[in-house]
Design a protein around this motif. Structure first.
Motif, PDB file in Angstrom:
ATOM      1  N   ASN A 121       0.827  -1.216   0.000  1.00  0.00           N
ATOM      2  CA  ASN A 121       0.000   0.000   0.000  1.00  0.00           C
ATOM      3  C   ASN A 121       0.857   1.260   0.000  1.00  0.00           C
ATOM      4  OD1 ASN A 121      -2.304  -1.582   0.065  1.00  0.00           O
ATOM      5  ND2 ASN A 121      -2.546  -1.452   2.285  1.00  0.00           N
ATOM      6  N   SER A 124       2.455   1.677  -3.372  1.00  0.00           N
ATOM      7  CA  SER A 124       1.463   2.129  -4.343  1.00  0.00           C
ATOM      8  C   SER A 124       1.190   3.627  -4.183  1.00  0.00           C
ATOM      9  CB  SER A 124       0.169   1.328  -4.173  1.00  0.00           C
ATOM     10  OG  SER A 124      -0.808   1.730  -5.118  1.00  0.00           O
ATOM     11  N   TYR A 136       2.396  -7.153  -3.161  1.00  0.00           N
ATOM     12  CA  TYR A 136       1.065  -7.761  -3.129  1.00  0.00           C
ATOM     13  C   TYR A 136       1.117  -9.243  -3.496  1.00  0.00           C
ATOM     14  CZ  TYR A 136      -1.113  -3.126  -2.750  1.00  0.00           C
ATOM     15  OH  TYR A 136      -1.518  -1.878  -2.330  1.00  0.00           O
ATOM     16  N   GLN A 148      -9.439  -8.177  -2.144  1.00  0.00           N
ATOM     17  CA  GLN A 148      -9.023  -6.778  -2.253  1.00  0.00           C
ATOM     18  C   GLN A 148      -7.650  -6.660  -2.889  1.00  0.00           C
ATOM     19  OE1 GLN A 148      -9.271  -8.441   0.530  1.00  0.00           O
ATOM     20  NE2 GLN A 148      -7.421  -8.135   1.756  1.00  0.00           N
ATOM     21  N   LYS A 152      -6.470  -4.755  -6.300  1.00  0.00           N
ATOM     22  CA  LYS A 152      -5.362  -3.800  -6.343  1.00  0.00           C
ATOM     23  C   LYS A 152      -4.339  -4.191  -7.405  1.00  0.00           C
ATOM     24  CE  LYS A 152      -5.732  -2.280  -1.527  1.00  0.00           C
ATOM     25  NZ  LYS A 152      -5.101  -2.213  -0.193  1.00  0.00           N
TER      26      LYS A 152
END
Length: 396
Positions: A121, A124, A136, A148, A152
């Protein structure tokens, strides 16, 4: 006081502070802990108790301060790096948090999936797409059923131009989370649009609309596709539906105006029907001058009616005959037959012979028909011959 006595006092002080902290009495625990680390600056256990207290109070700047002091003393404490990364992240220091996660992962790559997710996260957010994808994927290796993360990854790979792989992640997310169908179908449609697969994109948008008929964005996207394909009527219908669901969208209003058919412009050569029927040429024959008054009245009546009708196109005007062409000729020719006695006799025989044959046929068929024929026939024949004779005398 002896060294052993100091250590006993310090231990009792720390134990008392920890007990107060566990009981939630932070105000009482904090002075004892601060006194402990003032006496022994490297007292890691007291520092960690301070980290936990400030963490519970969400005082992230102090959490970061005490975590940094711990890792300076014990650089191998992976858990402290993770707490420090979280504190830096809460303060908005994304770059510092990423660097701290990298240290923790370098010390121990086998981190839980949530650590890789948080790390991804942060990457990103900094638009470090390739590193975020790797983070990820590491998280999915440890726990594959994370819809989720599939979403992403689909978004990041779309950004990276890997549309086919992105679509696979979206499909996987749809299998894991069918209730997200509306949103996932929209993302799949966007991917197909990027690939130029317009028919597949239309199918995904329509599926999203079946799930949620109030998706103004889906109708707008369908309008864009149909307009691109030259199907202006279908494009206009979808734009109008999008405008009904989400009014006052300037982009949709502009698209509606562009897709609305424009009326054909009037050409300069288009004749005026009023002029065609009310303007008389100079070479009209004078044979009908006797009816001039009535013609003018009729023309006035038609003029009033054609004013209401407007204009329409006349492809070919009526041909006007020159008056010279009519000189010496009758407009309505008649048959001039000269009747005399000889012609009357011949014509009577022409009618009489069939009449005699008809009498014979009537006689053979029955008495009643014969009597009728004998009575009516001569009367009609004599009347017709008399008319012919009168005509012949008047013509002489």
């Amino acid at each position: 006081m002896s060294k052993d006595s100091e250590e006993v006092v310090l231990k009792n002080q720390f134990d008392r502070a920890k007990q107060l902290k566990d009981e939630g009495k932070f105000d009482e625990a904090l002075p004892l802990l601060l006194e402990t680390i003032e006496t022994v600056p490297t007292h890691v256990r007291a520092l960690m108790q301070l980290v936990e207290i400030h963490q519970d109070c969400q005082e992230w700047d102090r959490v970061a301060t005490y975590c940094q002091r711990v890792v300076e003393i014990q650089p191998q404490r992976i858990g402290v790096y993770l707490k420090l990364a979280k504190a830096l992240q809460k303060q908005g220091d994304t770059v510092g948090a990423i660097a701290t996660y990298q240290k923790a992962i370098a010390l121990k790559p086998d981190q839980p999936p949530n650590i890789y997710t948080n790390f991804g996260n942060l990457l990103s957010q900094e638009d470090r797409v390739d590193e975020a994808v790797d983070a990820y994927r590491q998280s999915l290796k440890r726990k594959s059923e994370q819809p989720q993360l599939h979403m992403k990854l689909g978004a990041l790979l779309t950004k990276r131009g890997q549309f086919g792989v992105a679509a696979e992640y979206y499909q996987q997310a749809l299998m894991l989370k069918p209730e997200w169908g509306e949103y996932i179908q929209m993302q799949l449609a966007n991917v197909r649009m990027q690939q130029g697969q317009l028919d597949e994109a239309i199918s995904h948008y329509q599926t999203a609309i079946r799930i949620n008929p109030n998706l103004a964005e889906a109708y707008q996207a369908l309008g864009d596709i149909f307009q691109q394909q030259g199907a202006s009527e279908e494009a206009l219908e979808n734009y109008q539906q999008s405008d009904r669901l989400k009014p006052n969208n300037p982009e949709v209003r502009k698209a509606i105006e562009a897709a609305t058919p424009k009326p054909a412009a009037k050409t300069a050569s288009e004749p005026n029907i009023l002029e065609e029927f009310t303007t008389l040429p100079n070479n009209v024959p004078s044979a009908d001058l006797a009816t001039k008054g009535s013609s003018q009245a009729s023309g006035k009546m038609f003029q009033d009616k054609f004013k209401k009708m407007g204009k329409f196109k006349i492809r070919e005007k009526p041909k006007i005959v020159d008056q010279k062409q009519l000189e010496g000729k009758e407009i309505f020719p008649s048959v001039d037959i000269q009747w005399n006695r000889s012609s009357i006799i011949v014509f009577s025989l022409f009618l009489g012979i069939p009449y005699i044959g008809g009498l014979i046929a009537a006689f053979s068929s029955g008495v009643k028909a014969f009597m009728i024929a004998m009575t009516v026939g001569p009367i009609l024949l004599l009347g017709f011959v008399g008319l012919l004779y009168f005509a012949s005398r008047s013509s002489q």
